[in-house]
Motif scaffolding. Structure first.
Motif, short mmCIF file in Angstrom:
data_model
loop_
_atom_site.label_atom_id
_atom_site.label_comp_id
_atom_site.label_asym_id
_atom_site.label_seq_id
_atom_site.Cartn_x
_atom_site.Cartn_y
_atom_site.Cartn_z
N VAL A 85 -10.61 -9.53 7.41
CA VAL A 85 -10.04 -9.22 6.10
C VAL A 85 -10.88 -8.12 5.46
N TYR A 86 -10.23 -7.21 4.80
CA TYR A 86 -10.95 -6.17 4.05
C TYR A 86 -10.06 -5.75 2.89
N ALA A 87 -10.58 -4.85 2.06
CA ALA A 87 -9.82 -4.31 0.94
C ALA A 87 -9.81 -2.80 1.11
N LEU A 98 -6.54 -6.21 1.91
CA LEU A 98 -5.86 -5.69 3.10
C LEU A 98 -6.41 -6.50 4.26
N GLY A 99 -6.48 -5.91 5.40
CA GLY A 99 -7.05 -6.62 6.54
C GLY A 99 -6.37 -6.19 7.81
N ASP A 100 -6.77 -6.81 8.89
CA ASP A 100 -6.13 -6.52 10.17
C ASP A 100 -4.72 -7.10 10.12
N GLY A 101 -3.77 -6.29 9.75
CA GLY A 101 -2.40 -6.78 9.59
C GLY A 101 -1.65 -6.82 10.91
N ARG A 102 -2.21 -6.16 11.89
CA ARG A 102 -1.55 -6.17 13.21
C ARG A 102 -2.58 -5.99 14.32
N SER A 129 -0.73 -9.31 7.10
CA SER A 129 0.33 -8.38 7.49
C SER A 129 1.16 -7.90 6.31
N ARG A 130 1.06 -8.57 5.17
CA ARG A 130 1.90 -8.23 4.01
C ARG A 130 3.36 -8.13 4.45
N MET A 131 4.00 -6.98 4.22
CA MET A 131 5.42 -6.86 4.58
C MET A 131 5.61 -6.43 6.04
N GLY A 132 4.54 -6.16 6.73
CA GLY A 132 4.65 -5.59 8.08
C GLY A 132 5.02 -6.60 9.14
N ASP A 133 5.44 -6.11 10.28
CA ASP A 133 5.88 -6.98 11.37
C ASP A 133 4.77 -7.28 12.38
N GLY A 134 3.59 -6.72 12.15
CA GLY A 134 2.47 -7.00 13.03
C GLY A 134 2.50 -6.19 14.33
N ARG A 135 3.48 -5.35 14.46
CA ARG A 135 3.61 -4.61 15.72
C ARG A 135 3.25 -3.13 15.55
N ILE A 172 11.54 -2.10 14.58
CA ILE A 172 12.33 -1.25 13.67
C ILE A 172 11.42 -0.41 12.79
N ARG A 173 11.54 0.87 12.91
CA ARG A 173 10.90 1.81 11.99
C ARG A 173 12.03 2.62 11.37
N GLU A 174 11.92 3.97 11.28
CA GLU A 174 13.08 4.74 10.80
C GLU A 174 14.25 4.56 11.75
N GLY A 255 -5.36 12.52 7.87
CA GLY A 255 -4.04 12.15 7.35
C GLY A 255 -4.04 10.99 6.38
N VAL A 256 -4.87 9.96 6.62
CA VAL A 256 -4.88 8.80 5.71
C VAL A 256 -6.33 8.35 5.48
N MET A 257 -7.05 9.14 4.71
CA MET A 257 -8.47 8.81 4.51
C MET A 257 -8.65 7.78 3.40
N THR A 259 -10.12 4.19 1.99
CA THR A 259 -11.44 3.64 2.29
C THR A 259 -11.39 2.54 3.35
N ASP A 260 -10.22 1.97 3.57
CA ASP A 260 -10.10 0.97 4.64
C ASP A 260 -10.00 1.65 6.00
N ASN A 261 -9.88 2.97 6.01
CA ASN A 261 -9.85 3.71 7.27
C ASN A 261 -11.14 4.51 7.48
N MET A 262 -12.20 4.10 6.78
CA MET A 262 -13.49 4.77 6.90
C MET A 262 -14.47 3.82 7.59
#
Ligand code: AMP
Ligand code: MG
Length: 497
Positions: A85-87, A98-102, A129-135, A172-174, A255-257, A259-262
């Motif tokens: 888990v992280y923020a 946030l956290g490891d959603g997938r 995972s929040r709204m995500g499908d984990g994939r 399912i994505r776009e 592309g997505v800097m 802080t959870d991606n640092m």
């Protein structure tokens, strides 16, 4: 086991040794859970160089068990799967959880070359995972696989990639795509956001536990310092400055800097809508979803600094405010020092003279005005003829305004003369730092289309071989150094992955 393998110390899957020190941290740090099974998995890509790091015998990838294990369907003895888990601050906005959603951390493989977290990305839903499908989809898994190994070969700190396992399960994505699991490896996946989580919850004892954990595992030399936590912050600042300087120098846009991606180790982590600069544009935004251009190319150094402020704030329970501020203050100078050093090398300058920073900036200005291809320019600059009257046509022809290039080239020639630079001596030095091949978006896209449409994974393999040696000429692969063809001009990458 035959002698050759024994000498290398490479072992079979069942003989790998695992530990999970993260799993011995307090329960507030993660949720233990197994990956969600993936139907009928098959191997898409396998990276022998990563297998070597954990001492896994390369031929093990041919076993059906390999795909079963590295999609999460089968657990090896010693695996201790968990989601951390992280923020983090996403696009400047604090998200308390946030956290490891997938992603699922399987544990650390202890090989001859240290300990490596093995993490399955796309292994199913977790409590985060929040709204995500984990994939994860095959497309984004291929992108991360290729980019992380390309960055490693460029000498840029990064997570690594062991394998991609695919499945026909629709995601399912776009549009409807197919699922894949990427096995990612790093000495640690701890992020700035891991600290922000506990700090925002006022769980100061956990901030300390995490800082001490990171220090013990990854920065043991700091333990003896008078103010170890301050030294930890200073070390992360230095590493991050160096990392972003390397990104800028090679033309990499993350592309997505957020802080959870640092990474707390200064690694490039979480490859999403990244891009390698092609037609040079200061303000290039590689992420189609980044409407405001927060993470534009020329913003990256500042954003990294901002992110370090977030980290420092999270560490305040352990560090004096003035000390944290002083440490943060060092970032800009350190970044400039690193960046100028890298760019000097790209220009083939052996000495340091005042005026070099301006010469570098002005090269970029001309590139920007002419939208000249960044990688091609520096590679060709290695063959710059410094004799008076040389027209350097292969460079000049890259510029719609050749006189702008010629004016800069005159200054460059004069600067080379100041250190009596010899063309033949300079070229190999420059070729060793100016890559011929980078992972242009259209190259990745070609590999993705072949994989997704035809189940042909040969192009992934070809790119891996090519990008493992980005500084070598590889004449048969010349076409892969060319700028994007017409069909690729509309390609856009977004956060969807
Ligand atoms: P990213 O910007 O890709 O690093 O992701 C931000 C957050 O969203 C992380 O916590 C991810 O684990 C989570 N996430 C992204 N995609 C998914 C997904 N498909 N399912 C569940 N969680 C996801
Ligand atoms: Mg992330």
């Amino acid at each position: 086991m035959n002698t050759a393998r024994a000498e290398l110390g490479a072992v079979g899957l069942e003989e790998l040794r695992f530990d999970n020190r993260y799993g011995r941290l307090p329960p507030e740090f993660y949720t233990r859970l197994a990956p969600t099974p993936l139907p009928e998995p098959y191997l898409v890509a396998f990276n022998p160089a990563a297998a070597d790091l954990i001492g896994l015998a390369r031929e093990q990838a041919q076993r059906v068990e390999f795909a079963e294990i590295f999609c999460g369907n089968r657990l090896l003895p010693g695996f201790d799967p968990l989601a951390a888990v992280y923020a983090g601050h996403q696009f400047g906005v604090f998200v308390p959880q946030l956290g490891d959603g997938r992603a699922i951390l399987l544990g650390e493989a202890a090989g001859a070359q240290g300990r490596w977290d093995l993490q399955l990305k796309g292994a199913g839903k977790t409590p985060y995972s929040r709204m995500g499908d984990g994939r994860a989809v095959l497309r984004s898994s291929i992108r991360e696989y290729l980019a992380s190994e390309a960055m490693h070969a460029l000498g840029i700190p990064t997570t690594r990639a062991l394998a991609i396992v695919g499945s026909d399960q629709p995601v399912i994505r776009e549009s409807v795509e197919s699922a894949a699991v990427l096995t990612r490896m790093a000495p640690s996946h701890v992020r700035f956001g891991s600290f922000e989580l506990f700090s925002s919850r006022r769980q100061h004892e956990h901030v300390r536990t995490l800082a001490d954990y990171v220090m013990d595992q990854h920065y043991p030399q700091l333990r003896e310092a008078r103010t170890p936590h301050l030294e930890l912050l200073r070390e992360v600042i230095a590493r991050t400055a160096r990392l972003v300087a390397q990104w800028q120098a090679v033309g990499f846009c993350h592309g997505v800097m957020n802080t959870d991606n640092m990474s707390i180790l200064g690694l490039t982590i979480d490859y999403g809508p990244y891009g390698f600069m092609e037609a040079f544009d200061w303000g290039h935004v590689c992420n189609h979803s980044d409407d405001s251009g927060r993470y534009a190319y020329n913003m990256q150094p500042r954003i990294a600094h901002w992110n370090l402020y977030c980290l420092a704030e999270a560490l305040l329970p352990l560090i004096e405010m003035e000390d944290a501020e002083a440490a943060l203050h060092e970032y800009e100078a350190e970044y400039e020092r690193q960046y100028t050093g890298l760019m000097r090398a790209k220009l083939g300058l052996a000495s340091e003279l005042t005026g070099d920073a301006a010469l570098i900036q002005d090269a970029l200005k001309v590139l920007h005005q002419n939208r000249a291809d960044y990688t091609t320019f520096f590679r060709r600059l290695g063959s710059f003829e410094s004799a008076a009257g040389a027209d350097n046509a292969s460079l000049r022809d890259m510029f719609p305004e050749p006189e702008a290039f010629a004016a800069w080239a005159g200054r460059y020639r004069a600067r080379l003369a100041l250190e009596a630079s010899a063309d033949t001596e300079r070229k190999p030095r420059m070729d060793a730092v100016n890559p011929k091949y980078v992972l242009r978006n259209y190259l990745a896209e070609t590999a993705i289309r072949k994989a997704a449409d035809e189940r042909d994974y040969g192009e992934i393999e070809r790119l891996m071989q090519l990008l493992a040696r980005p500084y070598d000429e590889q004449p048969a692969m010349q076409a892969y150094a060319e700028p994007a063809p017409q069909w690729a001009s509309g390609l856009a990458v977004s956060c969807s992955s």
